[in-house]
Design a protein around this motif. Structure first.
Motif, PDB file in Angstrom:
ATOM      1  N   TYR A  70       2.695  11.773  -3.905  1.00  0.00           N
ATOM      2  CA  TYR A  70       2.413  13.201  -3.775  1.00  0.00           C
ATOM      3  C   TYR A  70       3.367  13.846  -2.772  1.00  0.00           C
ATOM      4  O   TYR A  70       3.976  14.885  -3.042  1.00  0.00           O
ATOM      5  CB  TYR A  70       0.957  13.387  -3.367  1.00  0.00           C
ATOM      6  CG  TYR A  70       0.573  14.786  -2.962  1.00  0.00           C
ATOM      7  CD1 TYR A  70       0.884  15.894  -3.745  1.00  0.00           C
ATOM      8  CD2 TYR A  70      -0.125  15.010  -1.783  1.00  0.00           C
ATOM      9  CE1 TYR A  70       0.512  17.171  -3.368  1.00  0.00           C
ATOM     10  CE2 TYR A  70      -0.501  16.279  -1.403  1.00  0.00           C
ATOM     11  CZ  TYR A  70      -0.176  17.357  -2.193  1.00  0.00           C
ATOM     12  OH  TYR A  70      -0.540  18.632  -1.813  1.00  0.00           O
ATOM     13  N   ASP A 128     -10.749  16.481  -3.428  1.00  0.00           N
ATOM     14  CA  ASP A 128     -11.259  17.209  -4.588  1.00  0.00           C
ATOM     15  C   ASP A 128     -12.493  16.551  -5.200  1.00  0.00           C
ATOM     16  O   ASP A 128     -13.254  17.193  -5.913  1.00  0.00           O
ATOM     17  CB  ASP A 128     -10.173  17.342  -5.661  1.00  0.00           C
ATOM     18  CG  ASP A 128      -9.630  15.995  -6.092  1.00  0.00           C
ATOM     19  OD1 ASP A 128      -9.140  15.242  -5.224  1.00  0.00           O
ATOM     20  OD2 ASP A 128      -9.682  15.688  -7.302  1.00  0.00           O
ATOM     21  N   LYS A 129     -12.717  15.274  -4.911  1.00  0.00           N
ATOM     22  CA  LYS A 129     -13.849  14.552  -5.499  1.00  0.00           C
ATOM     23  C   LYS A 129     -15.067  14.511  -4.579  1.00  0.00           C
ATOM     24  O   LYS A 129     -16.126  14.051  -4.977  1.00  0.00           O
ATOM     25  CB  LYS A 129     -13.420  13.134  -5.856  1.00  0.00           C
ATOM     26  CG  LYS A 129     -12.343  13.129  -6.921  1.00  0.00           C
ATOM     27  CD  LYS A 129     -11.881  11.742  -7.244  1.00  0.00           C
ATOM     28  CE  LYS A 129     -10.774  11.823  -8.297  1.00  0.00           C
ATOM     29  NZ  LYS A 129     -10.136  10.553  -8.530  1.00  0.00           N
ATOM     30  N   SER A 133      -5.676  16.205  -1.438  1.00  0.00           N
ATOM     31  CA  SER A 133      -5.974  15.892  -2.831  1.00  0.00           C
ATOM     32  C   SER A 133      -4.640  15.748  -3.548  1.00  0.00           C
ATOM     33  O   SER A 133      -3.956  16.743  -3.796  1.00  0.00           O
ATOM     34  CB  SER A 133      -6.802  16.987  -3.492  1.00  0.00           C
ATOM     35  OG  SER A 133      -6.850  16.743  -4.896  1.00  0.00           O
ATOM     36  N   THR A 141      -4.217  14.737  -6.590  1.00  0.00           N
ATOM     37  CA  THR A 141      -4.322  15.195  -7.976  1.00  0.00           C
ATOM     38  C   THR A 141      -4.363  16.717  -8.083  1.00  0.00           C
ATOM     39  O   THR A 141      -3.914  17.281  -9.064  1.00  0.00           O
ATOM     40  CB  THR A 141      -5.557  14.604  -8.683  1.00  0.00           C
ATOM     41  OG1 THR A 141      -6.729  14.945  -7.942  1.00  0.00           O
ATOM     42  CG2 THR A 141      -5.454  13.101  -8.792  1.00  0.00           C
ATOM     43  N   LYS A 142      -4.882  17.401  -7.077  1.00  0.00           N
ATOM     44  CA  LYS A 142      -4.984  18.867  -7.108  1.00  0.00           C
ATOM     45  C   LYS A 142      -3.919  19.546  -6.243  1.00  0.00           C
ATOM     46  O   LYS A 142      -3.961  20.757  -6.035  1.00  0.00           O
ATOM     47  CB  LYS A 142      -6.375  19.322  -6.618  1.00  0.00           C
ATOM     48  CG  LYS A 142      -7.524  18.777  -7.431  1.00  0.00           C
ATOM     49  CD  LYS A 142      -7.642  19.459  -8.757  1.00  0.00           C
ATOM     50  CE  LYS A 142      -8.880  18.963  -9.470  1.00  0.00           C
ATOM     51  NZ  LYS A 142      -8.989  19.412 -10.810  1.00  0.00           N
ATOM     52  N   ASN A 143      -3.000  18.747  -5.690  1.00  0.00           N
ATOM     53  CA  ASN A 143      -1.912  19.286  -4.859  1.00  0.00           C
ATOM     54  C   ASN A 143      -2.424  20.122  -3.693  1.00  0.00           C
ATOM     55  O   ASN A 143      -1.992  21.256  -3.483  1.00  0.00           O
ATOM     56  CB  ASN A 143      -0.926  20.105  -5.701  1.00  0.00           C
ATOM     57  CG  ASN A 143      -0.178  19.255  -6.685  1.00  0.00           C
ATOM     58  OD1 ASN A 143       0.114  18.097  -6.425  1.00  0.00           O
ATOM     59  ND2 ASN A 143       0.117  19.818  -7.843  1.00  0.00           N
ATOM     60  N   LYS A 144      -3.332  19.567  -2.925  1.00  0.00           N
ATOM     61  CA  LYS A 144      -3.887  20.279  -1.766  1.00  0.00           C
ATOM     62  C   LYS A 144      -3.654  19.482  -0.491  1.00  0.00           C
ATOM     63  O   LYS A 144      -3.894  18.283  -0.444  1.00  0.00           O
ATOM     64  CB  LYS A 144      -5.383  20.514  -1.943  1.00  0.00           C
ATOM     65  CG  LYS A 144      -5.709  21.461  -3.073  1.00  0.00           C
ATOM     66  CD  LYS A 144      -7.176  21.812  -3.089  1.00  0.00           C
ATOM     67  CE  LYS A 144      -7.490  22.600  -4.320  1.00  0.00           C
ATOM     68  NZ  LYS A 144      -7.518  23.985  -4.167  1.00  0.00           N
TER      69      LYS A 144
END
Length: 184
Positions: A38, A140-141, A167, A169-172
């Motif tokens: 990421y 995110d989870k 996150s 997967t959510k690019n945070k």
């Protein structure tokens, strides 16, 4: 572009350099490789859904020449006790004898929070004089209660620690992390 430099299985094969190291460590399957990918915006680290796949110390170089170190995870892993002991020994020698200055980032699963083994590893690092920063993965989870509890715990136990919610997967959270440590 970030690049993989090498994997080290012993002190003899450590990356020889004079730079500060940014060390990522955490339980098996916490998302260390996903976090590295990421931050790199590319697939430089191998990922797996099976815990314990990383069995060597992996070195990466960032765009701005920072050395990233991905340590094998601790805790549950699909390997023999003998192999786990070997990896634990390699990591202990790394922390005790590697001369490079280190920025330690302990990755904690946001949904799980601090497990007993996480707290044991934090104590181990603190006793050796390391300052520990925290990266809470899988943000995110996690539900609001899990997020609140983990933040409350880190503030109570280590009020001066730096921590980040990420996150992959959510690019945070990656931008804030990169800016805080000038990792590009």
């Amino acid at each position: 572009m970030w690049k993989f430099i090498k994997g080290a299985t012993s002190q003899d094969s450590w990356l020889n350099h004079d730079k500060e190291e940014y060390v990522f460590w955490g339980r098996s399957n916490v998302g260390k490789s996903s976090f590295i990918n990421y931050l790199a915006s590319s697939k430089v680290a191998n990922t797996s859904s099976t815990p314990g796949r990383t069995k060597v110390i992996n070195y990466f170089l960032t765009n701005n020449e920072k050395v990233i170190v991905d340590l094998p995870g601790y805790g549950f892993a699909n390997m023999s006790k003998k192999d786990q002991d070997k990896i634990n020994g390699i990591i202990d020698v790394y922390f005790r004898q590697n001369p490079n200055q280190k920025n330690i980032f302990l990755l904690i699963d946001c949904k799980v929070g601090f497990s007993a083994i996480d707290l044991e590893m934090i104590q181990y690092l603190i006793e050796m004089g390391y300052e520990v920063n925290y990266v809470f993965t899988k943000y995110d989870k996690a539900n609001q209660s899990q997020k609140y509890n983990i933040e409350k715990q880190v503030k109570e136990l280590w009020p001066n620690a730096k921590y980040f919610f990420i996150s992959s997967t959510k690019n945070k959270g990656g931008k804030e992390f990169k800016e805080a440590f000038d990792i590009l």
